[in-house]
Design a protein around this motif. Structure first.
Motif, PDB file in Angstrom:
ATOM      1  N   PRO A  96       0.811  -1.451  -0.117  1.00 15.33           N
ATOM      2  CA  PRO A  96       0.295   0.142   0.114  1.00 15.33           C
ATOM      3  C   PRO A  96       0.909   1.320   0.025  1.00 15.33           C
ATOM      4  O   PRO A  96       2.026   0.972   0.326  1.00 15.33           O
ATOM      5  CB  PRO A  96      -0.812  -0.024   1.137  1.00 15.33           C
ATOM      6  CG  PRO A  96      -0.207  -0.958   2.072  1.00 15.33           C
ATOM      7  CD  PRO A  96       0.541  -2.033   1.686  1.00 15.33           C
ATOM      8  N   ALA A  97       0.351   2.497  -0.289  1.00 17.50           N
ATOM      9  CA  ALA A  97       1.152   3.141  -0.623  1.00 17.50           C
ATOM     10  C   ALA A  97       1.700   4.147   1.129  1.00 17.50           C
ATOM     11  O   ALA A  97       2.434   5.123   1.019  1.00 17.50           O
ATOM     12  CB  ALA A  97       0.306   4.543  -1.451  1.00 17.50           C
ATOM     13  N   ALA A  98       0.635   3.645   1.222  1.00 19.61           N
ATOM     14  CA  ALA A  98       0.344   4.894   2.806  1.00 19.61           C
ATOM     15  C   ALA A  98       0.679   4.027   4.022  1.00 19.61           C
ATOM     16  O   ALA A  98       1.098   2.846   3.641  1.00 19.61           O
ATOM     17  CB  ALA A  98      -1.141   4.955   3.574  1.00 19.61           C
ATOM     18  N   THR A  99       1.330   4.748   5.304  1.00 22.09           N
ATOM     19  CA  THR A  99       2.332   3.554   5.829  1.00 22.09           C
ATOM     20  C   THR A  99       0.921   2.882   6.932  1.00 22.09           C
ATOM     21  O   THR A  99       0.188   2.926   6.826  1.00 22.09           O
ATOM     22  CB  THR A  99       2.906   4.561   7.377  1.00 22.09           C
ATOM     23  OG1 THR A  99       1.419   5.946   8.135  1.00 22.09           O
ATOM     24  CG2 THR A  99       3.888   5.990   6.541  1.00 22.09           C
ATOM     25  N   GLN A 100       1.489   1.908   7.640  1.00 26.66           N
ATOM     26  CA  GLN A 100       0.865   0.740   8.322  1.00 26.66           C
ATOM     27  C   GLN A 100       1.106   0.485   9.274  1.00 26.66           C
ATOM     28  O   GLN A 100       2.465  -0.296   8.790  1.00 26.66           O
ATOM     29  CB  GLN A 100       0.194  -0.584   7.182  1.00 26.66           C
ATOM     30  CG  GLN A 100       1.387  -1.028   6.685  1.00 26.66           C
ATOM     31  CD  GLN A 100       0.716  -2.438   5.246  1.00 26.66           C
ATOM     32  OE1 GLN A 100      -0.679  -2.922   5.567  1.00 26.66           O
ATOM     33  NE2 GLN A 100       1.050  -2.084   4.288  1.00 26.66           N
ATOM     34  N   PRO A 101       0.558  -0.081  10.692  1.00 23.79           N
ATOM     35  CA  PRO A 101       0.908  -0.466  11.404  1.00 23.79           C
ATOM     36  C   PRO A 101       1.624  -2.668  11.355  1.00 23.79           C
ATOM     37  O   PRO A 101       0.717  -2.932  10.463  1.00 23.79           O
ATOM     38  CB  PRO A 101      -0.192  -0.447  12.783  1.00 23.79           C
ATOM     39  CG  PRO A 101      -1.261  -0.378  11.458  1.00 23.79           C
ATOM     40  CD  PRO A 101      -1.102   0.939  10.260  1.00 23.79           C
ATOM     41  N   ILE A 102       2.420  -2.757  11.823  1.00 18.78           N
ATOM     42  CA  ILE A 102       2.909  -3.677  11.101  1.00 18.78           C
ATOM     43  C   ILE A 102       3.603  -4.200  13.012  1.00 18.78           C
ATOM     44  O   ILE A 102       3.819  -3.210  14.246  1.00 18.78           O
ATOM     45  CB  ILE A 102       4.470  -3.759  10.558  1.00 18.78           C
ATOM     46  CG1 ILE A 102       5.184  -3.380  10.639  1.00 18.78           C
ATOM     47  CG2 ILE A 102       3.676  -3.774   8.836  1.00 18.78           C
ATOM     48  CD1 ILE A 102       6.439  -3.540   9.871  1.00 18.78           C
ATOM     49  N   PHE A 103       3.675  -5.618  13.222  1.00 13.92           N
ATOM     50  CA  PHE A 103       4.359  -6.319  13.969  1.00 13.92           C
ATOM     51  C   PHE A 103       5.676  -5.287  14.600  1.00 13.92           C
ATOM     52  O   PHE A 103       5.321  -4.720  15.267  1.00 13.92           O
ATOM     53  CB  PHE A 103       4.281  -7.904  14.221  1.00 13.92           C
ATOM     54  CG  PHE A 103       4.620  -8.386  15.447  1.00 13.92           C
ATOM     55  CD1 PHE A 103       4.430  -8.151  16.656  1.00 13.92           C
ATOM     56  CD2 PHE A 103       6.150  -8.753  15.647  1.00 13.92           C
ATOM     57  CE1 PHE A 103       5.018  -8.874  17.380  1.00 13.92           C
ATOM     58  CE2 PHE A 103       6.715  -8.912  16.434  1.00 13.92           C
ATOM     59  CZ  PHE A 103       5.956  -9.521  18.088  1.00 13.92           C
ATOM     60  N   GLY A 104       6.727  -5.964  13.675  1.00  7.07           N
ATOM     61  CA  GLY A 104       8.183  -5.653  13.717  1.00  7.07           C
ATOM     62  C   GLY A 104       8.908  -4.953  12.701  1.00  7.07           C
ATOM     63  O   GLY A 104       8.471  -4.968  11.300  1.00  7.07           O
ATOM     64  N   ALA A 105       9.831  -4.191  13.180  1.00  5.48           N
ATOM     65  CA  ALA A 105      10.826  -3.887  11.877  1.00  5.48           C
ATOM     66  C   ALA A 105      12.211  -5.271  11.717  1.00  5.48           C
ATOM     67  O   ALA A 105      12.300  -5.348  13.138  1.00  5.48           O
ATOM     68  CB  ALA A 105      11.867  -2.091  11.720  1.00  5.48           C
ATOM     69  N   SER A 106      12.310  -5.378  10.532  1.00 10.05           N
ATOM     70  CA  SER A 106      13.906  -5.902  10.350  1.00 10.05           C
ATOM     71  C   SER A 106      15.117  -5.269  10.573  1.00 10.05           C
ATOM     72  O   SER A 106      15.043  -3.779  10.942  1.00 10.05           O
ATOM     73  CB  SER A 106      13.818  -6.489   9.206  1.00 10.05           C
ATOM     74  OG  SER A 106      15.713  -6.457   8.911  1.00 10.05           O
ATOM     75  N   GLY A 107      15.841  -5.118  11.805  1.00  8.39           N
ATOM     76  CA  GLY A 107      17.299  -5.365  11.966  1.00  8.39           C
ATOM     77  C   GLY A 107      18.582  -4.816  10.767  1.00  8.39           C
ATOM     78  O   GLY A 107      18.885  -4.041  10.673  1.00  8.39           O
ATOM     79  N   GLY A 108      17.617  -4.558   9.262  1.00  9.95           N
ATOM     80  CA  GLY A 108      18.253  -4.227   7.968  1.00  9.95           C
ATOM     81  C   GLY A 108      17.822  -3.364   8.191  1.00  9.95           C
ATOM     82  O   GLY A 108      18.497  -2.598   7.009  1.00  9.95           O
TER      83      GLY A 108
END
Length: 336
Positions: free
Chosen positions: A156-168
Motif C-alpha cells: 500500500p502507498a500509505a504507512t501501516q501498522p505492523i508487528f516489528g521492523a527488520s534490523g536490516g
C-alpha cells in the motif's frame, strides 16, 4: 509548518563487509544532514573494514571491536555511543535508495506513539521484488519477513501498522530503547530483531511500515542462505524468543502448532542430513533455567493486553507453502 527532524545516528555493524561499504556509506551521506552521524561498528573484520573507513571515510565514527559480537552485540556497541534521538539501523550490504531516510522519518512523525519505523528491503538485483517489509509472527511460532518475493507495487502507498521492523533497515526512537533495552546480545545473529519487536509490543510500543523507504539488500551475504551456521542460530534463537517473549496465554494457545512445526523441522533435518537445525534447538533447551529467569523479568513489565498482542499472530501456512517461499527466496538471492 513542517516538524523539524531530530538528529539521526546511523549504526552499521560490519563483518567482512568492506566490498559493500563504499556504496552503503555514499547512499547514506546523500540523505543525512550535517548534524547527523554515521557509526560503523567493525566486528573484528579480517578485511580491515574499520581501518579502511578511518582512512577513507573520516566523517564516519568507527567503533573497532576486538572480537566478533555478531549483529546483535555489534549493533549494541554502536547504539551505546550514538548521540542521536533517532537511531537508524542499516546493514552494511544494503544500499538506501533516494528518499529512504526521509520516508522513515515521515512515518515516525505521522505516528508519534510508534517506537519504530520499518523500511522495505528488496533483492539487490531484483529491486522490484520484496525481500522484507518488516516482521510478521505466526501461530506456529515462526517469525519471518513480510511479503518475501512479492512485487514492490503490491505494498500500500500509505504507512501501516505492523508487528516489528527488520534490523536490516529501521528507524528507532531512543525513548523506546531506553524503555525496553537494546538487542539481546547473546543472540549474536538472527531473530534478535524479533525479540526486540516482541519486547516493544509487550510495552505498547508500536511499529509502522514506511513503504517508500527502500534499500537494495544482498540477501544473507554474511553467513550464507541455508548455511549450517545460520540454521543452528535460527533454531536456537527461535526457542529463545518463544520462551522469553510469548505471554503464557498466547504460548498455551499456540503450543500445539509450535510443537508440530518443530517436529516437522526435526524430521526434515534428519531426512536432509542437516543436523544444525536440531542442534540449535537442543542448545536452547539446555538454557531453560536461564531463559525462565529472563522470561519472568520480561513478562513482569508487560503493559499490553493479551487481546492486543493476539491480533498480531497470523495463521501458519502449510509446509509446502513455506518450501515454495524458501525456494523463491533462494532464486531471487542467488544472483545477488
Amino acid at each position: 509548518m513542517t516538524k523539524q527532524r531530530p538528529h539521526i545516528s546511523a549504526v552499521i555493524p560490519t563483518w567482512q563487509g568492506l566490498r559493500y561499504l563504499p556504496a552503503c556509506l555514499s547512499a547514506l551521506r546523500a540523505q543525512l544532514g550535517p548534524d547527523d552521524e554515521i557509526i560503523l561498528v567493525d566486528n573484528a573484520s579480517r578485511d580491515q573494514a574499520g581501518a579502511w573507513a578511518q582512512r577513507y571515510a573520516p566523517d564516519v565514527r568507527v567503533v573497532a571491536l576486538p572480537t566478533n559480537l555478531g549483529f546483535a552485540g555489534g549493533t549494541n556497541a554502536g547504539l551505546a555511543v550514538a548521540r542521536g534521538e533517532l537511531l537508524l539501523l542499516i546493514n552494511d550490504d544494503a544500499l538506501a535508495e533516494p528518499g529512504c531516510i526521509a520516508a522513515l522519518w515521515h512515518a515516525l512523525s505521522e505516528h508519534p506513539h510508534a517506537g519504530a519505523a520499518a523500511g522495505v528491503l528488496t533483492f539487490s538485483r531484483h529491486p522490484k521484488r520484496i525481500a522484507s517489509a518488516g516482521i510478521t509472527v505466526r501461530r506456529d511460532g515462526v517469525a519471518t519477513d513480510r511479503h518475501p518475493g512479492l512485487p514492490i507495487n503490491a505494498l500500500p502507498a500509505a504507512t501501516q501498522p505492523i508487528f516489528g521492523a527488520s534490523g536490516g533497515l529501521a528507524l528507532l526512537r531512543r525513548a523506546m530503547l531506553d524503555d525496553i533495552g537494546p538487542f539481546e546480545a547473546s543472540f549474536f545473529n538472527y531473530l534478535e530483531d524479533v525479540d526486540l519487536a516482541w519486547r516493544a509490543q509487550l510495552r505498547n510500543w508500536t511499529c509502522v511500515l514506511a513503504p517508500h523507504a527502500r534499500a537494495r539488500h544482498v540477501y544473507s551475504a554474511t553467513s550464507g542462505q541455508g548455511s549450517p551456521f545460520k540454521q543452528r542460530l535460527l533454531g536456537r534463537n527461535r526457542i529463545r524468543v518463544l520462551i522469553r517473549c510469548l505471554p503464557t496465554a498466547l504460548l498455551r494457545e499456540c503450543l500445539p502448532a509450535i510443537l508440530r512445526y518443530d517436529l516437522l523441522a526435526a524430521a526434515y533435518a534428519l531426512a536432509r542430513r542437516q543436523p544444525a537445525i536440531i542442534a540449535g534447538r537442543v542448545e536452547a533447551l539446555r538454557e531453560l533455567p536461564a531463559l525462565r529467569q529472563q522470561r519472568q523479568a520480561i513478562q513482569a513489565r508487560r503493559t499490553a493486553s493479551i487481546n492486543d498482542l493476539a491480533t498480531w499472530i497470523t495463521p501458519a501456512p502449510s509446509p509446502l507453502s513455506d518450501l515454495r517461499i524458501a525456494r523463491q527466496i533462494q532464486r531471487l538471492s542467488a544472483a545477488t
